[in-house]
Design an enzyme around this catalytic site. Sequence first.
Site, short mmCIF file in Angstrom:
data_model
loop_
_atom_site.label_atom_id
_atom_site.label_comp_id
_atom_site.label_asym_id
_atom_site.label_seq_id
_atom_site.Cartn_x
_atom_site.Cartn_y
_atom_site.Cartn_z
N ASP A 48 0.44 -1.49 0.00
CA ASP A 48 -0.23 -0.30 -0.10
C ASP A 48 0.90 1.45 -0.07
OD1 ASP A 48 -2.06 -1.87 -0.05
OD2 ASP A 48 -2.71 -1.61 2.75
N LYS A 146 -6.90 -5.34 -3.19
CA LYS A 146 -7.88 -5.97 -1.50
C LYS A 146 -8.86 -4.52 -1.37
CE LYS A 146 -4.23 -4.56 1.05
NZ LYS A 146 -4.66 -3.34 2.38
N CYS A 191 -1.97 -2.65 7.76
CA CYS A 191 -2.12 -3.24 6.63
C CYS A 191 -0.67 -4.46 6.41
CB CYS A 191 -1.92 -3.07 4.94
SG CYS A 191 -4.18 -2.18 4.81
#
Length: 244
Positions: A48, A146, A191
């Site tokens: 990310d 995701k 994450c």
Amino acid sequence: MPANASSDFPRRFFLGSTAAACLVAGFGAARAAGTIKPDAKSALIVVDVQNCFIDGGTLPVKGGAAVVPVINKLAASFQNIVVTQDWHTAGHASFASSYPGKQPFETAELAYGTQVLWPDHCVQGTDGAALHKDLKIPHAELVIRKGYRQHMDSYSAFFEADGKTPTGLAGYLRERNLNQVFLVGLATDFCVAWSALDARKAGFSALVIEDACRGIDVNGSLAKAWQDMQGAGVKRVQSTDIDV
Ligand code: VGL
Ligand code: ZN
């Protein structure tokens, strides 16, 4: 043989073999710089590194941009790289704006449990969801997205927030015969940590390269994440520990 000798043996043997294993794996306390060598079965998972999570974004992680050069340098040492993107629908269930009266960083009870509510971020196809422009890893082999289901979040790159819907990453790694993941990116306590914990659950070795990550740290989440990761056998290392 004294009565206690036999009962002592397995314990000493265990400690001895554990110490040896640590040295071999390069995880000893007095680790020399650059001693962990990613091999053909290792994958770097770049989590990310998206504009929304960088200063100026809608959910900025303090110092987020600083991970980019560290990751670029590390990436040269990996044959296998997976990049992830948080990839939400507009009006996603993890956005505070989807609940009248709710503010970011409050929580809501959803079908799968308690969800932290965030500012709108990483909406599919927007600039905020794009990877940071200075991230230079053209040899990355897979981009995994995701959190794209309207009613379910996914911090983890392996399983969505219900803990059982797979993203496909574990299957990909297994089919490619990759057994060890090195995690970097944003955010350490969400994450990255959830991905590392799920990597362990799925049977992979997992190392988090701390200085190639930055955390959000809401309500003690960063310390808790490290504690949980340590308990799950995730190794905490620094980029200088990696043989680049
Ligand atoms: C993340 C909060 C919400 C992350 C994603 O990438 O750590 N954190 N969505
Ligand atoms: Zn998100």
